[in-house]
Design a protein around this motif. Structure first.
Motif, PDB file in Angstrom:
ATOM      1  N   ALA A 112       0.865  -1.189   0.000  1.00  0.00           N
ATOM      2  CA  ALA A 112       0.000   0.000   0.000  1.00  0.00           C
ATOM      3  C   ALA A 112       0.898   1.234   0.000  1.00  0.00           C
ATOM      4  O   ALA A 112       1.606   1.493   0.976  1.00  0.00           O
ATOM      5  N   HIS A 113       0.872   1.985  -1.098  1.00  0.00           N
ATOM      6  CA  HIS A 113       1.785   3.114  -1.274  1.00  0.00           C
ATOM      7  C   HIS A 113       1.129   4.433  -0.884  1.00  0.00           C
ATOM      8  O   HIS A 113      -0.050   4.672  -1.176  1.00  0.00           O
ATOM      9  N   THR A 114       1.899   5.299  -0.245  1.00  0.00           N
ATOM     10  CA  THR A 114       1.418   6.619   0.172  1.00  0.00           C
ATOM     11  C   THR A 114       1.402   7.566  -1.022  1.00  0.00           C
ATOM     12  O   THR A 114       2.429   7.761  -1.672  1.00  0.00           O
ATOM     13  N   VAL A 115       0.234   8.155  -1.279  1.00  0.00           N
ATOM     14  CA  VAL A 115       0.099   9.113  -2.389  1.00  0.00           C
ATOM     15  C   VAL A 115      -0.274  10.504  -1.879  1.00  0.00           C
ATOM     16  O   VAL A 115      -0.379  11.448  -2.666  1.00  0.00           O
ATOM     17  N   GLY A 116      -0.475  10.639  -0.571  1.00  0.00           N
ATOM     18  CA  GLY A 116      -0.803  11.933   0.014  1.00  0.00           C
ATOM     19  C   GLY A 116      -0.449  11.954   1.487  1.00  0.00           C
ATOM     20  O   GLY A 116      -0.512  10.923   2.168  1.00  0.00           O
ATOM     21  N   LEU A 128      -3.439   6.112   1.195  1.00  0.00           N
ATOM     22  CA  LEU A 128      -2.849   4.900   0.631  1.00  0.00           C
ATOM     23  C   LEU A 128      -3.619   4.460  -0.605  1.00  0.00           C
ATOM     24  O   LEU A 128      -4.858   4.535  -0.624  1.00  0.00           O
ATOM     25  N   ASN A 129      -2.920   3.962  -1.612  1.00  0.00           N
ATOM     26  CA  ASN A 129      -3.561   3.604  -2.875  1.00  0.00           C
ATOM     27  C   ASN A 129      -4.200   2.221  -2.842  1.00  0.00           C
ATOM     28  O   ASN A 129      -4.047   1.423  -3.774  1.00  0.00           O
ATOM     29  N   VAL A 130      -4.899   1.923  -1.769  1.00  0.00           N
ATOM     30  CA  VAL A 130      -5.685   0.691  -1.652  1.00  0.00           C
ATOM     31  C   VAL A 130      -7.095   1.077  -1.217  1.00  0.00           C
ATOM     32  O   VAL A 130      -7.269   2.048  -0.472  1.00  0.00           O
ATOM     33  N   PRO A 131      -8.119   0.357  -1.670  1.00  0.00           N
ATOM     34  CA  PRO A 131      -9.498   0.737  -1.341  1.00  0.00           C
ATOM     35  C   PRO A 131      -9.859   0.552   0.125  1.00  0.00           C
ATOM     36  O   PRO A 131     -10.714   1.258   0.656  1.00  0.00           O
ATOM     37  N   SER A 132      -9.200  -0.381   0.814  1.00  0.00           N
ATOM     38  CA  SER A 132      -9.533  -0.619   2.224  1.00  0.00           C
ATOM     39  C   SER A 132      -8.441  -1.441   2.897  1.00  0.00           C
ATOM     40  O   SER A 132      -7.615  -2.072   2.229  1.00  0.00           O
ATOM     41  N   LEU A 133      -8.465  -1.420   4.223  1.00  0.00           N
ATOM     42  CA  LEU A 133      -7.572  -2.242   5.035  1.00  0.00           C
ATOM     43  C   LEU A 133      -8.395  -2.818   6.179  1.00  0.00           C
ATOM     44  O   LEU A 133      -9.140  -2.090   6.836  1.00  0.00           O
ATOM     45  N   SER A 134      -8.264  -4.106   6.420  1.00  0.00           N
ATOM     46  CA  SER A 134      -9.027  -4.764   7.488  1.00  0.00           C
ATOM     47  C   SER A 134      -8.470  -4.369   8.850  1.00  0.00           C
ATOM     48  O   SER A 134      -7.366  -3.827   8.969  1.00  0.00           O
ATOM     49  N   GLU A 135      -9.243  -4.669   9.894  1.00  0.00           N
ATOM     50  CA  GLU A 135      -8.780  -4.413  11.253  1.00  0.00           C
ATOM     51  C   GLU A 135      -7.508  -5.202  11.552  1.00  0.00           C
ATOM     52  O   GLU A 135      -6.598  -4.703  12.221  1.00  0.00           O
ATOM     53  N   GLY A 217     -11.778   6.738  -3.222  1.00  0.00           N
ATOM     54  CA  GLY A 217     -11.417   5.420  -3.721  1.00  0.00           C
ATOM     55  C   GLY A 217     -10.176   4.830  -3.085  1.00  0.00           C
ATOM     56  O   GLY A 217      -9.744   3.740  -3.459  1.00  0.00           O
ATOM     57  N   MET A 218      -9.577   5.546  -2.148  1.00  0.00           N
ATOM     58  CA  MET A 218      -8.379   5.059  -1.460  1.00  0.00           C
ATOM     59  C   MET A 218      -8.661   4.957   0.041  1.00  0.00           C
ATOM     60  O   MET A 218      -9.790   5.122   0.483  1.00  0.00           O
ATOM     61  N   THR A 219      -7.604   4.715   0.810  1.00  0.00           N
ATOM     62  CA  THR A 219      -7.731   4.620   2.269  1.00  0.00           C
ATOM     63  C   THR A 219      -6.956   5.761   2.915  1.00  0.00           C
ATOM     64  O   THR A 219      -5.751   5.913   2.654  1.00  0.00           O
ATOM     65  N   ARG A 220      -7.642   6.553   3.732  1.00  0.00           N
ATOM     66  CA  ARG A 220      -6.981   7.614   4.492  1.00  0.00           C
ATOM     67  C   ARG A 220      -6.739   7.104   5.904  1.00  0.00           C
ATOM     68  O   ARG A 220      -7.681   6.751   6.627  1.00  0.00           O
ATOM     69  N   LEU A 221      -5.471   7.058   6.272  1.00  0.00           N
ATOM     70  CA  LEU A 221      -5.073   6.548   7.575  1.00  0.00           C
ATOM     71  C   LEU A 221      -4.700   7.725   8.474  1.00  0.00           C
ATOM     72  O   LEU A 221      -3.823   8.521   8.146  1.00  0.00           O
TER      73      LEU A 221
END
Length: 396
Positions: A112-116, A128-135, A217-221
């Protein structure tokens, strides 16, 4: 050109230097210094705060490789004593280094790559350029990042040419002309960065992930590092302890207790709605009977909400075939539901009547509602309405 001590001597917090230029800019002044340890805003990191000759530094920025300091007034002398807010500097350094480490771990574990990246006053985020991350994935990322902090890995900064940069395993190859500043967490991450960083990962303190949410469309952590993480834990601990004591349980059982409370609340809400249905049916019957031979029932309630009087009005119209004009003093609103036999278009009629008042509203052919700025205005409109609707109902 100013000598940039925030790179060459990052632990410097106080020094004496000379003002090399000064100019007025609106209500403020912009100065340059012979040497500065004030970090200018850049690379996603906010600028340093502090004082120059006792005058607060409002902003530090870089332009054409020169560092500028914005002040509300000019120092009296050209030789000045400078002091940096090192608590703010440490905070930014911990957050920025933590971001590098976290971004590297996200690639290592889940590609999962950081784009912002954004460093806020309270929370830091990476996109992150992935739609989701599980717990489970988030827990694995947090655990791995903190393992690398405990390992106290060296963090080095140095410059390379564009040609030399092509030989380095950059997380993202920079698009920079000239020399490139590299921040390397040994064996973990190589990034081009102009920010301030720790000398070893242990100085980050810890990383705590706060939440992951879908964003474009990505995941904000969202996360915090170091002192911010400690502050967040202290607050969470105080809240959890206080709630546990209030509920007479311990933290481990808190979610179970709250789950039971939620189930009980839903059941009580269900029972309440059933009792309200009975109560409203009785109220509708009483109102219709008290109206006797009248075709219109008019009442003002102090204890009921708009939703409540809508239910009562519909019961009066449907069960007793009378037009209901009900008002709630709680919300300064009126609801009208017409009898099935009445041919009048209630929404249009109410609109016409409202032109004579300060109320606003409308509706459809069968029912309508209006809201007023005060109970006094509502009562005034009801008096205006009373005679007209009775005439219309009688003529229908």
């Amino acid at each position: 050109m100013t000598e940039k001590w925030y790179y060459t001597s990052p632990t410097t917090s106080e020094w004496t230097t000379t003002i090399t230029s000064a100019k007025k800019d609106g209500d403020t002044y912009i100065i340059t210094l012979s040497e500065t340890a004030f970090y200018p805003e850049g690379g996603g990191q906010p600028c340093d705060n502090g004082v120059i000759a006792g005058i607060p530094v409002l902003e530090v920025f870089e332009k054409n490789e020169e560092v500028y300091h914005r002040l509300p007034s000019l120092p009296a002398a050209s030789t000045v004593r400078c002091q940096i807010d090192m608590a703010r500097r440490l905070d930014h350094t911990q957050q920025h280094s933590g971001q590098h480490l976290l971004s590297a771990v996200c690639i290592e574990l889940f590609d999962a790559h950081t784009v912002g990246f954004h460093m806020g006053n309270e929370v830091v985020t990476i996109d992150l350029n992935v739609p989701s991350l599980s717990e489970e994935a988030l827990t694995a990322i947090e655990n791995r990042a903190n393992e690398l902090i405990y390992a106290n890995i060296p963090v080095e900064t140095y410059y390379v040419t564009k040609e030399e940069a092509r030989q380095l395993p950059f997380r993202k190859l920079p698009k920079i002309e000239g020399n490139i500043r590299v921040v390397e967490i040994k064996g973990i991450d190589v990034s081009a960065c102009c920010g301030t960083h720790v000398s070893r990962t242990g100085e980050i303190g810890m990383i705590k992930l706060l939440k992951a949410e879908r964003h474009r469309g990505m995941t904000r952590l969202s996360f915090v590092c170091g002192k911010r993480a400690l502050t967040d834990y202290q607050l969470s601990h105080r809240i959890a302890t206080a709630v546990s004591q209030q509920l007479g349980t311990n933290r481990d059982m808190l979610l179970d207790v709250l789950g039971k409370w939620e189930a009980e609340k839903k059941e009580l809400q269900k029972q309440l709605e059933q009792y309200k249905e009975i109560l409203f049916a009785i109220e509708a019957e009483n109102a219709a009977q008290q109206a006797k031979q009248e075709q219109v029932v008019m009442r003002v309630y102090k204890q009921y909400t708009l939703k409540d009087i809508q239910t009562i009005a519909n019961m009066i119209a449907n069960r007793y075939e009378k037009t209901a004009v009900l008002a709630t003093a709680l919300e300064q609103r009126i609801v009208i539901v017409k009898a099935p036999s009445l041919s009048l278009h209630i929404g249009k009629w109410l609109k016409e009547m409202l032109s004579l008042s300060s109320g606003k509203g409308g509706g459809n052919e069968r029912q309508a509602q209006a809201v007023f700025p005060s109970e006094e205005e509502m009562q005034k409109f009801l008096r205006l309405l009373q005679d007209d609707i009775k005439k219309v109902s009688a003529c229908d």
